[in-house]
Design an enzyme around this catalytic site. Structure first.
Site, PDB file in Angstrom:
ATOM      1  N   ASP A   1      41.994  62.607  84.115  1.00  0.00           N
ATOM      2  CA  ASP A   1      42.130  63.861  84.860  1.00  0.00           C
ATOM      3  C   ASP A   1      40.878  64.171  85.673  1.00  0.00           C
ATOM      4  OD1 ASP A   1      44.222  65.624  85.304  1.00  0.00           O
ATOM      5  OD2 ASP A   1      43.249  67.224  84.168  1.00  0.00           O
TER       6      ASP A   1
ATOM      7  N   ASP B   1      48.804  73.272  72.354  1.00  0.00           N
ATOM      8  CA  ASP B   1      49.477  72.599  71.251  1.00  0.00           C
ATOM      9  C   ASP B   1      50.269  73.575  70.392  1.00  0.00           C
ATOM     10  OD1 ASP B   1      47.190  73.854  70.477  1.00  0.00           O
ATOM     11  OD2 ASP B   1      46.226  72.114  69.585  1.00  0.00           O
TER      12      ASP B   1
END
Length: 1088
Positions: free
Chosen positions: A396, A788
């Site tokens: 990224d 998450d």
């Protein structure tokens, strides 16, 4: 995908697509034509079939063998191909041998082996031979693997009457050429093979042989009724417990391969029953304690009493939310041998499901490339079929350092992977394998092991030198930017503005190790980034990997790992497949979560980095309810669950119906445009053929466009949806939309490689998610830095359940920030994400009602989102001891005998609960105590700042960027433990330490000055103060640094705070004796 085709970079919005090749590369050579070949056994010509085509004995590797040798190998030999060891299937016109009855499906060889030539240049070379799982020369050859277990005989192989076996009636075939149809007493697929009719006595009725008699019909009805009850019990068990009862008397377990792949191991009643009893006793005692505290205020210290009561009530509610989700803790056990027996039959290709593995990284300077390389190497060497493993690395940060390091890793993997599999070593991350201080010769009987190990260690040291050289070179970037080997500028020179990039380093073509064996796929992905777009950090990167993997490989399961979490147990994927591929419980499992284990932590674990209380107590408790929460790494997902689909119901219906009318209304649904289809009694083989045809035709149709919706594809969750709804949900990529309709995954057959390449770049473009449900209902959910917890919460709200798997050998291991400042910043990031969820529409307090989320599971999610708010009452409660010592007041009145009993009972129940938890979980008392200490340290520092930052972000729109935790260390193993980095997070706990120490000194001085009568009330205050100081003791050690060298900033803070509270001390004037006698006034007379 061609591993040597080079880096593919492009932008869908700008209509750009560039293939950057490396120097010295050559295009793939076309495959050789299989004509005029010689048998490799006898030397004769292979020959032709009846249809005039080349005879092919093995459909998997096309090993040249003639008909004579083929028949001999099947009759007298081992019945397997000499090259690939796959069992020979019976071909048309050949005699039947033992084992042929196990084969399912029809012998249709016209389309099973179709070798075609592929272009050698351009994008077709880039995409050749890598988009499908399974072995074979051509990626267009579609292999259909039948995973349905063999149907046992109705009588389980036993005689049903006194008729000898040789006189049992068989229905003869109606043609002797093998082309006729065969009738079976039970319905399961079998090749149309000729059967020699056995003799029957014509004078006897068929009833004598068991056919057509009343007894036979009764037995058939009894068997059918028994099977129906068995399936109903399975469905009910799957809806309630999702586990398999191995002791069920109605389940005919034919062999070990048909037994369950896992089972629950409940906590022994001798351990869990006292634990539950103490919880209830503690709850009752807590109620009486609060009754006493509320009904007995302290009038002379009303403010202190009120604050303490409010704090204690909040602590009690927090305990309830944390305690009751641990009411049903369980353990689990897996059976890897049964998994192999069921899905890896000898002589047949493996039927284990493919897995796509995601590794995410951002900054190579904070996440060292050597750490990422070890993670990738452990993935490539995993104990799993290589053609079913694909590793996707998300960069990224678009760093050329990561790209070059991954290129070096792919080359070293050609040596490392065969070494791991040859000697079966653990772990398969070279850095940690060579760092083991154990006897590496144990259980290694091969004489070449020592020599090969030394050579491999030298190769790894050279590999480390090359990686470190790349890191040193990358410390200073050139002004004109980085350039590749051919002089092309690196597309990611501008981190905030660059195209999407894809590079396949390893694959089926060109992806072989030094022994010539195939290696798993290794794909480098860097999504497109442009100014003005919200890229959503890690969650956005993971969603990009989900889409690009669906286009390229589309495995039904996905494993995500942080770059510093390597595979410590090479059988970790098999452990998860014991749950995912279980035929009874697997369909409702959204993910399998493994606990996080760490390397490089000091023995005392000063800052509770191992977090064993959470992973070994809380998560086991959640596994007994609806499953553990998702913790961000070490988790195997079901792809369909990430797409936002609901969990399958216990009793499935053939078509989707709406819920707009009550169940008792049977007149039809007005909003439904189609009626329920009638069930047809077609053979299973015909239905399989039709499903296969639909699946093969789907991608071609998807590439041409879906003008009238997706029809002909029976999806359990999708059904028939118009194109607009599919695009709104998944985006405007027809290939990706088509892949979502395949519940069992599998690569798509495409019209041309160029179309697939264009779609791969398209799905990682920065604007692909606009006006879609990505990040809202599909994929990793946006809106929090702890994506998450939010992602797992959404899955549980859809009715899915998760599994907690703790293998004997830890599945994954990672690195933890053992430095105090880094550890607090990590806790700050987690707490900030929880605050963001609490202040969003996804708060568990009001979201997800009416779905599949259970109440105790909701309690756990509520606790996971409100725990940062505990920092406010905790900070106030830790300040009370110092205030009480300095003012001489206390938060409770003088205790009576009854009050003392409630206080004592509460303390005893608290300790008893903790002791029994440690007993059934196996957590040590030192680990439990470290967790208690860091709960206070993090609560008064990181959690407090997270609350204020979350409020600023939500209410004022002030965004706070979190810092990526450093994953590297110095040569000294625990050098980072003593490193001190000043941060504002240290101010609150430092202040608490100082004021409580000053309060202790002030209280003791006051008691000495006032006599022995002052010592009684002082003990309660001192106990209160020492409770705070002891919990902050690890923080105090962290402040002192190495060898008690206190940083200057701490000395300044201590002097400043000590001066402030010294002035307060003088104001309180503790040395002046307090007297209750009459007030004396000066009368003006000289009495002496």
């Amino acid at each position: 995908m061609q591993a040597s085709a080079g880096l593919v970079a492009g932008s869908h919005n700008r209509n750009e697509l560039v293939v950057i090749r490396q120097d010295g590369e050559s295009a793939p050579k076309p495959l050789e034509q299989l004509s005029g070949q010689i048998c490799h056994i006898c030397g004769d010509d292979v020959g032709l079939t009846v249809e005039g085509e080349l005879f092919v004995a093995c459909n998997d590797c096309a090993f040249p063998i003639c008909t004579t040798c083929y028949d001999y190998e099947r009759r007298e030999g081992n019945q397997v191909c000499p090259q690939c060891k796959t069992r020979f299937k019976r071909l048309k016109g050949c005699a039947r041998v033992d084992g042929d009855e196990e084969e399912d499906g029809d012998d249709d060889l016209e389309n099973e082996f179709n070798v075609q030539q592929h272009a050698a240049l351009g994008d077709e070379a880039m995409l050749h031979g890598h988009m499908s799982y399974g072995r074979g020369f051509d990626s267009d050859v579609h292999h259909v693997v039948n995973t349905v277990p063999q149907v046992p005989l109705l009588t389980n192989g036993q005689m049903v009457d006194d008729i000898p076996p040789e006189q049992h009636a068989l229905v003869p075939s109606f043609s002797g050429g093998g082309g006729g149809k065969r009738i079976h007493p039970i319905t399961y697929s079998d090749p149309p093979l000729p059967v020699q009719p056995r003799s029957m006595d014509p004078s006897k009725d068929l009833a004598a042989y068991g056919y057509g008699s009343v007894a036979w019909k009764q037995r058939m009805e009894h068997w059918k009724h028994k099977q129906d009850r068995l399936h109903m019990s399975r469905d009910d068990n799957g809806a309630k417990d999702f586990d398999y009862d191995a002791d069920a008397p109605d389940l005919p377990l034919m062999d070990e391969a048909r037994q369950p792949l896992s089972r629950k191991l409940p906590i022994p009643s001798s351990q869990i029953n006292p634990y539950r009893m103490i919880i209830m006793i503690r709850l009752v005692v807590l109620g009486f304690f609060f009754h006493y505290r509320v009904m007995n205020p302290v009038n002379d210290a009303y403010a202190l009493w009120l604050i303490s009561v409010i704090c204690e009530i909040w602590f009690g509610l927090s305990w309830i939310l944390d305690q009751f989700p641990k009411w049903l803790p369980i353990d689990r056990e897996t059976y890897l041998d049964r998994l192999s027996l069921r899905y890896e039959k000898e002589g047949q290709p493996s039927q284990l499901s493919p897995v796509d593995i995601f590794v995410s990284t951002v900054d190579p300077l904070k996440e060292p490339p050597l750490v990422t390389a070890n993670t990738v190497l452990s993935i490539l060497a995993v104990d799993y079929p290589v053609d079913k493993v694909s590793c996707y690395v998300s960069d990224d940060g678009a760093a050329m350092l990561t790209f070059e390091a991954l290129s070096e890793t792919s080359e070293f993997a050609r040596k490392w992977v065969p070494f791991c599999k040859k000697f079966n070593i653990e772990p398969r991350a070279p850095e940690w394998y060579f760092a083991q201080k154990i006897d590496y010769l144990k259980d290694k009987v091969l004489p070449s092991f020592v020599k090969d190990r030394r050579a491999m260690k030298r190769d790894y040291e050279e590999f480390k030198v090359r990686i470190n050289a790349l890191v040193a070179k990358a410390q200073k970037a050139p002004e004109e930017g980085w350039t590749m080997q051919d002089g092309t500028p690196w597309p990611g020179n501008n981190v905030r503005d660059h195209p999407g990039m894809i590079q396949v380093f390893l694959g089926q073509s060109g992806g072989h190790d030094t022994d010539g064996n195939e290696l798993p796929r290794l794909v480098y992905v860097s999504r497109e980034k442009r100014p003005g777009f919200n890229h959503h950090k890690k969650a956005g990167a993971m969603n990009a990997l989900v889409r690009v993997s669906a286009v390229l490989t589309n495995a039904p399961y996905m494993l995500n790992l942080d770059c510093d979490h390597y595979i410590n147990n090479s059988k970790a994927l098999r452990e998860s497949m014991c749950f995912m591929m279980d035929p009874l419980m697997g369909k409702r499992v959204c993910y399998v979560q493994f606990p996080q284990r760490f390397d490089g932590i000091d023995r005392s674990d000063r800052y509770a980095n191992r977090n064993t209380v959470f992973f070994d107590i809380n998560m086991k408790g959640l596994d007994g309810i609806q499953g553990p929460i998702y913790v961000g790494t070490g988790c195997v997902f079901r792809r369909q669950a990430l797409y936002g689909f609901d969990a399958p119901k216990a009793k499935k219906t053939q078509s989707r119906t709406c819920n707009c009318l009550p169940k008792w209304c049977c007149c039809g649904c007005l909003c439904s445009g189609k009626r329920k289809k009638k069930k047809t009694n077609r053979p299973k083989s015909e239905m399989k053929k039709q499903t296969t045809k639909k699946r093969d035709a789907l991608p071609l149709f998807a590439l041409e466009g879906t003008e009238k919706g997706v029809e002909g594809v029976e999806g359990e969750n999708v059904g028939e949806l118009p194109e607009e709804k599919l695009e709104k949900k998944f985006g405007q990529s027809p290939v990706f939309v088509a892949s979502t309709l395949l519940e069992d995954g599998g690569a798509l057959r495409i019209a041309s490689p160029a179309s697939l390449l264009k779609e791969a770049i398209h799905v990682i473009s920065c604007g692909y998610e606009d006006k879609t449900e990505w990040g809202k209902e599909v994929g990793w959910i946006y809106g929090s830095v702890t994506e998450d917890i939010l992602t797992g919460f959404k899955m549980h709200c859809h009715g899915w359940r998760s599994i907690y798997c703790i293998p004997a050998r830890p599945a994954f291991k990672g690195s933890a920030p053992i430095n105090l400042s880094d550890r607090l910043h990590q806790v700050l990031r987690w707490a900030l994400g929880s605050v963001e969820i609490f202040l969003s529409r996804h708060c568990p307090l009001w979201y997800g009602y009416g779905g599949g989320l259970k109440w105790l599971e909701r309690f756990s999610y509520i606790n996971a989102t409100i725990y940062p708010w505990t920092s406010i009452p905790l900070l106030a409660y830790c300040t009370l001891p110092a205030v009480c010592l300095l003012t001489g007041k206390f938060i409770t009145p003088e205790l009576s005998n009854v009050a003392s009993l409630w206080f004592l009972s509460l303390f005893i129940s608290i300790f008893a609960t903790s002791i029994l938890e440690m007993r059934w979980s196996g957590v040590g008392i030192d680990e439990w105590w470290r967790n208690e200490q860091f709960w206070v340290i993090g609560g008064v520092s990181a959690h407090l700042f997270a609350v204020f930052q979350g409020l600023l972000k939500v209410l004022a729109g002030v965004d706070t960027n979190f810092t990526v935790t450093s994953k590297g260390g110095d040569d000294d193993q625990f050098s980072e433990l003593y490193a001190f980095k000043w941060t504002t997070l240290l101010i609150p706990p430092t202040t608490l330490l100082v004021i409580n120490l000053i309060g202790v000194v002030a209280g003791v001085s006051n008691a000495i000055n006032n006599g022995y009568e002052s010592w009684g009330p002082l003990f309660g205050k001192l106990f209160f103060a020492f409770w705070v100081i002891i919990h902050l003791y690890p923080f105090l050690k962290g402040l002192l640094g190495r060898q008690n060298r206190t940083p200057t900033i701490i000395i300044v803070w201590s002097i400043l705070l000590a001066s402030i509270f010294s002035l307060l001390w003088v104001r309180v004037d503790p040395f002046l004796a307090k007297s209750d006698g009459p007030k004396l006034e000066e009368c003006g007379l000289d009495c002496f």
